[in-house]
Write an enzyme that holds these catalytic residues in place. Structure first.
Site, PDB file in Angstrom:
ATOM      1  N   ASP A   1      -5.796  28.273  -8.310  1.00 28.41           N
ATOM      2  CA  ASP A   1      -6.359  28.587  -6.996  1.00 28.41           C
ATOM      3  C   ASP A   1      -7.229  29.848  -7.065  1.00 28.41           C
ATOM      4  OD1 ASP A   1      -4.923  26.479  -5.947  1.00 28.41           O
ATOM      5  OD2 ASP A   1      -3.225  27.747  -5.377  1.00 28.41           O
TER       6      ASP A   1
HETATM    7  N1  URA Z   1       0.274  26.096  -8.377  1.00 28.70           N
HETATM    8  C1  URA Z   1      -0.306  26.666  -7.297  1.00 28.70           C
HETATM    9  O1  URA Z   1       0.213  26.585  -6.200  1.00 28.70           O
HETATM   10  N2  URA Z   1      -1.466  27.311  -7.476  1.00 28.70           N
HETATM   11  C2  URA Z   1      -2.066  27.448  -8.663  1.00 28.70           C
HETATM   12  O2  URA Z   1      -3.119  28.060  -8.751  1.00 28.70           O
HETATM   13  C3  URA Z   1      -1.453  26.868  -9.775  1.00 28.70           C
HETATM   14  C4  URA Z   1      -0.281  26.185  -9.613  1.00 28.70           C
END
Ligand code: URA
Length: 238
Positions: A101
């Site tokens: 993310d």
């Molecule tokens: N899980 C998440 O919620 N976000 C990420 O960036 C990676 C795994």
């Protein structure tokens, strides 16, 4: 002799599945003739054109990046924000293996080798993805067990293969938890914690299989060694 779709994918212009679509829709020529048969085999001396452009084989490149916060995991962005590709100095058409993310930091692999990317991402390879999460609130053994036994995300049961409570901070009312998963569903870690009642304040991926970010500062990256690539390929038959 190799299958036409494999050779097209190896050129780095597209995935193997998209290459199949291009073949079937008449966009591919071998030695000047349109070929729509998916099983077609070609050799390195055949000239292949996709949308009238001759393709050449791209050498494979592999990188491990310690992704900073505030960068998107994508090859391009319609809002012109910086992407992880902008951080790597290469002219090869690399792409990220899976996603982190915008606000998540840590280990991210990038490559132009689709097969390598598939091995890393496929849950049957059982490659650990290890995250450190800072949670709002104090997590208890019961909720940790729930994560290990499995929680439902989009009607599919997903389990954490390991969950370790690293620290509870009563003053700030937060918990640091290390969680290991094998899949890479969208926002998987955040959603898993949400299902047991916890909001993730901060998330870092510490490790993907043998690749950890201990020696990389935020925004730094390194090339993988041929030995490391070979190790990933050895997971394929697991
Ligand atoms: N899980 C998440 O919620 N976000 C990420 O960036 C990676 C795994």
């Amino acid at each position: 002799m190799e299958r036409l779709q494999k050779v097209i994918a190896a050129s780095g212009i597209t995935s193997r599945r998209k290459a199949e679509e291009l073949i079937v829709s008449g966009k591919v020529k071998v030695n000047g003739k349109i070929v729509t048969e998916l099983g077609t085999k070609v050799t390195s001396s055949d000239q292949i054109e996709v949308n009238n452009q001759i393709i050449t084989k791209e050498t494979k490149e592999y990188y491990l990046l310690n992704k900073p916060r505030g960068i998107i995991t994508s090859t391009s962005d319609d809002k012109e924000r910086r992407t992880v590709i902008d951080l790597i100095n290469t002219s090869a058409r690399i792409y990220p293996v899976g996603r982190l993310d915008y606000d998540t930091t840590g280990a991210l692999l990038l490559t132009n080798d689709g097969e390598f990317a598939n091995i890393i991402m496929h849950p049957t390879s059982e490659i650990d993805k290890v995250y450190l999460a800072k949670l709002e609130g104090n997590i208890k053994g019961e909720q940790i067990n729930q994560l290990k036994n499995g929680v439902l995300l989009d009607d599919v049961l997903v389990k954490a293969s390991r969950v370790k409570l690293k620290k509870i901070n009563q003053e700030s009312n937060t918990s640091m938890v290390e969680i290991t998963i094998h899949e890479g569903k969208n926002h998987q870690v955040k959603r898993m914690f949400e299902t047991v009642g916890f909001h993730v304040e901060k998330l870092t991926r510490k490790r993907i299989g043998i690749f950890d970010i201990r020696n990389l500062k935020s925004g730094e990256y390194r090339k993988l060694t041929p030995k490391e690539v070979q190790i990933v390929y050895s997971y394929q038959s697991k």
